[in-house]
Design a protein around this motif. Structure first.
Motif, PDB file in Angstrom:
ATOM      1  N   PRO A  21      19.381  27.700 139.480  1.00 42.87           N
ATOM      2  CA  PRO A  21      18.031  27.887 139.743  1.00 42.87           C
ATOM      3  C   PRO A  21      17.179  26.524 139.927  1.00 42.87           C
ATOM      4  CG  PRO A  21      18.664  29.137 137.890  1.00 42.87           C
ATOM      5  CD  PRO A  21      19.723  28.265 138.286  1.00 42.87           C
ATOM      6  N   ALA A  22      16.285  26.581 140.772  1.00 43.88           N
ATOM      7  CA  ALA A  22      15.630  25.308 140.925  1.00 43.88           C
ATOM      8  C   ALA A  22      15.384  24.531 139.701  1.00 43.88           C
ATOM      9  CB  ALA A  22      14.155  25.514 141.852  1.00 43.88           C
ATOM     10  N   GLY A  23      15.743  23.248 139.700  1.00 40.64           N
ATOM     11  CA  GLY A  23      15.414  22.339 138.693  1.00 40.64           C
ATOM     12  C   GLY A  23      16.280  22.539 137.455  1.00 40.64           C
ATOM     13  N   ALA A  24      17.148  23.570 137.589  1.00 37.96           N
ATOM     14  CA  ALA A  24      17.979  23.635 136.428  1.00 37.96           C
ATOM     15  C   ALA A  24      18.798  22.470 136.041  1.00 37.96           C
ATOM     16  CB  ALA A  24      18.538  25.011 136.311  1.00 37.96           C
ATOM     17  N   LEU A  25      19.466  21.858 137.149  1.00 37.78           N
ATOM     18  CA  LEU A  25      20.272  20.798 136.586  1.00 37.78           C
ATOM     19  C   LEU A  25      19.623  19.416 136.668  1.00 37.78           C
ATOM     20  CD1 LEU A  25      22.947  21.511 139.656  1.00 37.78           C
ATOM     21  CD2 LEU A  25      23.423  21.925 137.149  1.00 37.78           C
ATOM     22  N   GLU A  26      18.339  19.368 136.315  1.00 33.17           N
ATOM     23  CA  GLU A  26      17.651  17.875 136.218  1.00 33.17           C
ATOM     24  C   GLU A  26      18.101  17.705 135.005  1.00 33.17           C
ATOM     25  OE1 GLU A  26      13.640  17.907 137.002  1.00 33.17           O
ATOM     26  OE2 GLU A  26      13.654  18.979 139.094  1.00 33.17           O
ATOM     27  N   GLY A  27      18.089  18.325 133.976  1.00 31.42           N
ATOM     28  CA  GLY A  27      18.482  18.038 132.593  1.00 31.42           C
ATOM     29  C   GLY A  27      19.782  17.472 132.245  1.00 31.42           C
ATOM     30  N   PHE A  28      20.600  18.139 133.184  1.00 29.77           N
ATOM     31  CA  PHE A  28      22.195  17.536 133.244  1.00 29.77           C
ATOM     32  C   PHE A  28      22.378  16.096 133.948  1.00 29.77           C
ATOM     33  CE2 PHE A  28      22.319  22.116 132.447  1.00 29.77           C
ATOM     34  CZ  PHE A  28      23.318  22.141 131.427  1.00 29.77           C
ATOM     35  N   HIS A  29      21.563  15.949 134.864  1.00 29.59           N
ATOM     36  CA  HIS A  29      21.468  14.657 135.431  1.00 29.59           C
ATOM     37  C   HIS A  29      20.801  13.424 135.022  1.00 29.59           C
ATOM     38  CE1 HIS A  29      21.735  17.051 139.497  1.00 29.59           C
ATOM     39  NE2 HIS A  29      22.908  17.152 138.608  1.00 29.59           N
ATOM     40  N   ALA A  30      19.895  13.818 133.820  1.00 31.82           N
ATOM     41  CA  ALA A  30      19.131  13.086 133.197  1.00 31.82           C
ATOM     42  C   ALA A  30      19.958  12.024 132.462  1.00 31.82           C
ATOM     43  CB  ALA A  30      18.081  13.417 132.174  1.00 31.82           C
ATOM     44  N   ASN A  31      19.565  10.675 132.177  1.00 34.05           N
ATOM     45  CA  ASN A  31      20.048   9.763 131.296  1.00 34.05           C
ATOM     46  C   ASN A  31      19.300   9.267 130.311  1.00 34.05           C
ATOM     47  OD1 ASN A  31      21.970   7.936 130.574  1.00 34.05           O
ATOM     48  ND2 ASN A  31      21.409   6.333 131.794  1.00 34.05           N
ATOM     49  N   PRO A  32      19.307  10.284 129.105  1.00 34.53           N
ATOM     50  CA  PRO A  32      18.371   9.581 127.954  1.00 34.53           C
ATOM     51  C   PRO A  32      18.664   8.465 127.206  1.00 34.53           C
ATOM     52  CG  PRO A  32      19.971  11.396 127.414  1.00 34.53           C
ATOM     53  CD  PRO A  32      20.030  11.289 128.793  1.00 34.53           C
ATOM     54  N   ARG A  33      17.688   7.800 126.777  1.00 36.49           N
ATOM     55  CA  ARG A  33      18.029   6.562 126.057  1.00 36.49           C
ATOM     56  C   ARG A  33      17.251   6.441 124.805  1.00 36.49           C
ATOM     57  NH1 ARG A  33      16.363   1.817 130.050  1.00 36.49           N
ATOM     58  NH2 ARG A  33      16.805   0.854 127.865  1.00 36.49           N
ATOM     59  N   ARG A  58      15.649   6.235 121.220  1.00 40.23           N
ATOM     60  CA  ARG A  58      14.220   6.738 120.656  1.00 40.23           C
ATOM     61  C   ARG A  58      13.170   5.900 121.330  1.00 40.23           C
ATOM     62  NH1 ARG A  58      14.969   6.702 113.878  1.00 40.23           N
ATOM     63  NH2 ARG A  58      17.177   7.557 114.079  1.00 40.23           N
ATOM     64  N   GLY A  59      11.742   6.732 121.437  1.00 36.00           N
ATOM     65  CA  GLY A  59      10.608   6.158 121.913  1.00 36.00           C
ATOM     66  C   GLY A  59      10.902   5.841 123.427  1.00 36.00           C
ATOM     67  N   GLY A  60      10.489   4.633 123.898  1.00 32.91           N
ATOM     68  CA  GLY A  60      10.732   4.473 125.169  1.00 32.91           C
ATOM     69  C   GLY A  60       9.569   4.529 126.306  1.00 32.91           C
ATOM     70  N   THR A  61       9.728   4.387 127.372  1.00 29.21           N
ATOM     71  CA  THR A  61       8.682   4.657 128.295  1.00 29.21           C
ATOM     72  C   THR A  61       8.470   6.229 128.713  1.00 29.21           C
ATOM     73  OG1 THR A  61      10.208   4.522 130.367  1.00 29.21           O
ATOM     74  CG2 THR A  61       9.351   2.369 129.787  1.00 29.21           C
ATOM     75  N   PHE A  62       7.385   6.697 129.413  1.00 25.88           N
ATOM     76  CA  PHE A  62       6.996   8.162 129.590  1.00 25.88           C
ATOM     77  C   PHE A  62       8.451   8.615 130.408  1.00 25.88           C
ATOM     78  CE2 PHE A  62       6.007  11.336 132.806  1.00 25.88           C
ATOM     79  CZ  PHE A  62       5.476  12.078 132.180  1.00 25.88           C
ATOM     80  N   GLU A  63       9.089   7.781 131.332  1.00 26.61           N
ATOM     81  CA  GLU A  63      10.189   8.420 132.208  1.00 26.61           C
ATOM     82  C   GLU A  63      11.269   8.683 131.302  1.00 26.61           C
ATOM     83  OE1 GLU A  63       9.960   9.656 135.188  1.00 26.61           O
ATOM     84  OE2 GLU A  63       7.885   9.230 135.448  1.00 26.61           O
ATOM     85  N   GLU A  64      11.563   7.573 130.266  1.00 27.47           N
ATOM     86  CA  GLU A  64      12.461   7.868 129.472  1.00 27.47           C
ATOM     87  C   GLU A  64      12.421   8.875 128.425  1.00 27.47           C
ATOM     88  OE1 GLU A  64      14.128   2.910 129.198  1.00 27.47           O
ATOM     89  OE2 GLU A  64      12.525   3.849 127.757  1.00 27.47           O
ATOM     90  N   ARG A  65      11.298   9.133 127.905  1.00 33.87           N
ATOM     91  CA  ARG A  65      10.974  10.361 127.063  1.00 33.87           C
ATOM     92  C   ARG A  65      11.296  11.490 127.816  1.00 33.87           C
ATOM     93  NH1 ARG A  65       6.658   7.055 125.590  1.00 33.87           N
ATOM     94  NH2 ARG A  65       5.163   8.661 126.555  1.00 33.87           N
ATOM     95  N   LYS A  66      10.837  11.632 129.180  1.00 28.66           N
ATOM     96  CA  LYS A  66      10.951  12.658 130.100  1.00 28.66           C
ATOM     97  C   LYS A  66      12.551  13.209 130.344  1.00 28.66           C
ATOM     98  CE  LYS A  66       9.694  14.462 134.608  1.00 28.66           C
ATOM     99  NZ  LYS A  66       9.229  14.484 135.954  1.00 28.66           N
ATOM    100  N   ALA A  67      13.181  11.975 130.525  1.00 30.04           N
ATOM    101  CA  ALA A  67      14.652  12.311 130.715  1.00 30.04           C
ATOM    102  C   ALA A  67      15.234  12.726 129.572  1.00 30.04           C
ATOM    103  CB  ALA A  67      15.371  10.889 131.219  1.00 30.04           C
ATOM    104  N   ARG A  68      14.823  12.152 128.320  1.00 30.10           N
ATOM    105  CA  ARG A  68      15.549  12.839 127.123  1.00 30.10           C
ATOM    106  C   ARG A  68      14.975  14.125 126.814  1.00 30.10           C
ATOM    107  NH1 ARG A  68      13.945   8.633 124.461  1.00 30.10           N
ATOM    108  NH2 ARG A  68      12.152   9.592 123.271  1.00 30.10           N
ATOM    109  N   ASN A  69      13.900  14.420 127.168  1.00 30.18           N
ATOM    110  CA  ASN A  69      13.613  16.024 126.902  1.00 30.18           C
ATOM    111  C   ASN A  69      14.240  16.988 127.818  1.00 30.18           C
ATOM    112  OD1 ASN A  69      11.937  15.241 124.940  1.00 30.18           O
ATOM    113  ND2 ASN A  69       9.921  14.883 126.106  1.00 30.18           N
ATOM    114  N   LEU A  70      14.374  16.358 129.130  1.00 28.88           N
ATOM    115  CA  LEU A  70      15.031  17.437 130.147  1.00 28.88           C
ATOM    116  C   LEU A  70      16.599  17.473 129.563  1.00 28.88           C
ATOM    117  CD1 LEU A  70      13.848  15.565 133.474  1.00 28.88           C
ATOM    118  CD2 LEU A  70      13.493  18.121 132.752  1.00 28.88           C
ATOM    119  N   ALA A  71      17.152  16.500 129.209  1.00 31.76           N
ATOM    120  CA  ALA A  71      18.465  16.586 128.786  1.00 31.76           C
ATOM    121  C   ALA A  71      18.432  17.300 127.515  1.00 31.76           C
ATOM    122  CB  ALA A  71      19.063  15.068 128.538  1.00 31.76           C
ATOM    123  N   TYR A  72      17.758  17.428 126.682  1.00 32.98           N
ATOM    124  CA  TYR A  72      17.553  18.114 125.328  1.00 32.98           C
ATOM    125  C   TYR A  72      17.475  19.616 125.899  1.00 32.98           C
ATOM    126  CZ  TYR A  72      16.285  20.000 120.836  1.00 32.98           C
ATOM    127  OH  TYR A  72      16.136  20.821 119.734  1.00 32.98           O
TER     128      TYR A  72
END
Length: 285
Positions: A15-27, A29-43
């Protein structure tokens, strides 16, 4: 599994957007907005149970996974058992498709195709393939394993002493599996302390098959404790010492302190702030 091919165009339909979390590269704790977003998508991606993700392997995707197994077999031959770890968030139907495709490579087991709670789906999966089906690293207590064993949905269980209930409980789990004609491999991705606890269970359990080990390339892993042979794992085996307890003399704080995860400020810190905390965590009433 899924993570090996999720980034390849045409390998997975979703489904649209479903693979974004698997492509994310979380780093960390904390971090920039984009890093937090990637971490949340992966989670979020990793915590949606498999039947609800809408992810499916294409024929191209299964071709790629088969090719990988084929290449490993060419290197190690057929004398060495080849086990397949966590496959990923795909459906029961995709698990059947994949398992049937790889039967000719004689896998030792195929692990965690779907969440362990879906007993009936595991029964359907095992009945549909000759590949031994395995799960269990997240299951707590022998009562959690019993429905799967009764269903005939498993050929191998895979408890982890740190989550299954400890040394004695894992021994009970192994004995119960033996009563159902099911082998026990032990999940272990932890310290030498956990490794020795698992090794003691293994030596006392007749249906034991293999102990997982992740630290072959971690050159300081053996140095976390004293009193054990070095290397602890030699030629694929652990020697269980004839000493009291687990056979460990001491834990080396200096080694642990040198390898803390980012954000961790120390070891053996006080837990006094929990002394006055209370919880009501029964799962029954």
């Amino acid at each position: 599994g899924l993570m090996q091919i999720a980034h390849i165009p045409g390998a997975v339909t979703a489904p649209a957007g479903a693979l974004e979390g698997f492509h994310a590269n979380p780093r960390g704790r904390g971090g920039t907005f984009e890093e937090r977003k990637a971490r949340n998508l992966a989670y979020d991606a990793q915590n949606v149970q498999h039947p609800f993700t809408g992810l499916h392997f294409t024929e191209k995707g299964i071709d790629l996974l088969e090719q990988y197994i084929h290449e490993v077999r060419e290197v190690i031959g057929y004398e060495i058992p080849l086990a397949i770890d966590h496959v990923g968030h795909i459906s029961l139907q995709d698990g059947i498709r994949l398992s049937r495709r790889i039967e000719k490579y004689v896998p030792a087991w195929l692990e965690d195709v779907i969440p362990w709670q879906y007993t009936e789906q595991y029964r359907q999966l095992q009945q549909a393939t000759s590949v031994p089906i395995c799960t269990g690293e997240d299951i707590y207590l022998k009562e959690g394993f019993e429905p799967l064993l009764r269903s005939g949905g498993l050929s191998v269980i895979h408890p982890d002493l740190l989550t299954s209930g400890g040394i004695l409980e894992t021994k009970k789990i192994g004995d119960m599996a033996q009563d159902h004609g099911v082998a026990m491999a032990i999940h272990m991705a932890e310290s030498p302390i956990a490794a020795m606890a698992a090794a003691h269970v293994a030596t006392a359990t007749e249906n034991f098959m293999a102990l997982e080990y992740h630290s072959a390339d971690v050159d300081w892993w053996d140095d976390i404790v004293t009193g054990l042979p070095k290397p602890l794992v030699k030629d694929g085996f652990i020697t269980v010492p004839g000493k009291p307890g687990l056979g460990i003399d001491d834990v080396v704080d200096e080694v642990i302190s040198q390898h803390l995860q980012p954000g961790v400020t120390g070891i053996w810190q006080s837990t006094e702030h929990w002394d006055d905390e209370h919880s009501w965590d029964r799962t029954w009433s």
